[in-house]
Write an enzyme that holds these catalytic residues in place. Sequence first.
Site, PDB file in Angstrom:
ATOM      1  N   LYS A  87       0.854  -1.188   0.000  1.00 29.13           N
ATOM      2  CA  LYS A  87       0.000   0.000   0.000  1.00 29.13           C
ATOM      3  C   LYS A  87       0.887   1.233   0.000  1.00 29.13           C
ATOM      4  O   LYS A  87       1.735   1.401   0.871  1.00 29.13           O
ATOM      5  CB  LYS A  87      -0.897  -0.013   1.236  1.00 29.13           C
ATOM      6  N   LYS A  91      -2.277  -1.450  -3.782  1.00 32.26           N
ATOM      7  CA  LYS A  91      -3.128  -0.268  -3.685  1.00 32.26           C
ATOM      8  C   LYS A  91      -2.281   0.985  -3.740  1.00 32.26           C
ATOM      9  O   LYS A  91      -1.256   1.026  -3.051  1.00 32.26           O
ATOM     10  CB  LYS A  91      -3.894  -0.338  -2.357  1.00 32.26           C
TER      11      LYS A  91
END
Length: 353
Positions: A221, A275
Amino acid sequence: MAIKFGRPIEMRDAPRRPTALASTPLDLAIRPRRNRKAEWARRLVRENVLTTNDLIWPMFVVDGNNMRTPITSMPGVDRLTVDQAVRDAERAMKLDIPCIALFPYTEPSLRDENGSEALNPNNLVCQSVRAIKKEFPELGVLCDVALDPFTSHGHDGLIEDGKILNDETVAVLVRQALVQAEAGCDIIAPSDMMDGRVGAIREALDEAGFLDVQIMSYAAKYASAFYGPFRDAIGSAKTLTGDKRTYQMDSANSDEALREVELDITEGADMVMVKPGMPYLDIVRRVKDTFSMPTFVYQVSGEYAMIAAAANNGWIDGDRAMMESLLGFKRAGADGILTYFALKAAEKIKANS
Ligand SMILES: NCc1[nH]cc(CCC(=O)O)c1CC(=O)O
Ligand SMILES: [Mg+2]
């Protein structure tokens, strides 16, 4: 049936220009255009396909009754009271979307330094999970594990002297995960990027008897500008102090993503996630090729907002841009996509099948 585009330009009834007729044909044995000559031919050689099984639909829940409040920076996405979230869960079920994800807008009065509302077994997320699983036990429900919807400072972890504490935060995240599992959550998704949280959560879940509760780790992330509208949606945009660069990844890095993913797999993650999505398709591909794990990608709020805003201005064809972006994730190797377009995309897939 496949998605229909306009009639091919070759088929319009215009007379051919004499100059075109007069030119000598190129001596080409290989003409890649042959395989694109008609819709049936394109369907025949198509390499990737998006189905409703690929979709996870993130939703925002808020306290109250029978209300849907639009989120300005995410046109078409609302904050839902629990009863409305149950109605949307039903829409997901009917469209064969396998799983939804829940994010809370916590009343500011319930936020504090330590995000203690995250541990309230009756918080909004837990209420929503119970209400949805009661009516639709066959629908998968994913819960985010991180403290940012609950902290007064908007960070994902505990802070001391301006520093995010790792191990102390993990201890709280473990308790948050247990509270969500007890409410009936199927997939625990730690999005906080603390080190060691996947292993700690796995151990605690197993000890408590939640052997079948899965972990989808937000493994790679990145500290991204594309989370802006999400922070509006959960109400942390205005309170967030500083940025999240001491725990979320530097967008310049790729090898580091592989090390992060490897660690989470070793610690017990059942599924891994990259992400944001569109600016990180290369990471999706590397992760899938390296680990052959169920690999997910999050098309985040800012990506959604860009497409929705351009479409609302008439600058792009919104439906086609949506489908193209989602297919791009499949082509990059993703097994599934968290996307705010899930409902719209599923409707489109159903209408064309
Ligand atoms: N840890 C919280 C969390 N979980 C999912 C998102 C972003 C999702 C989106 O932008 O759609 C964030 C925001 C953040 O890390 O600041
Ligand atoms: Mg990590």
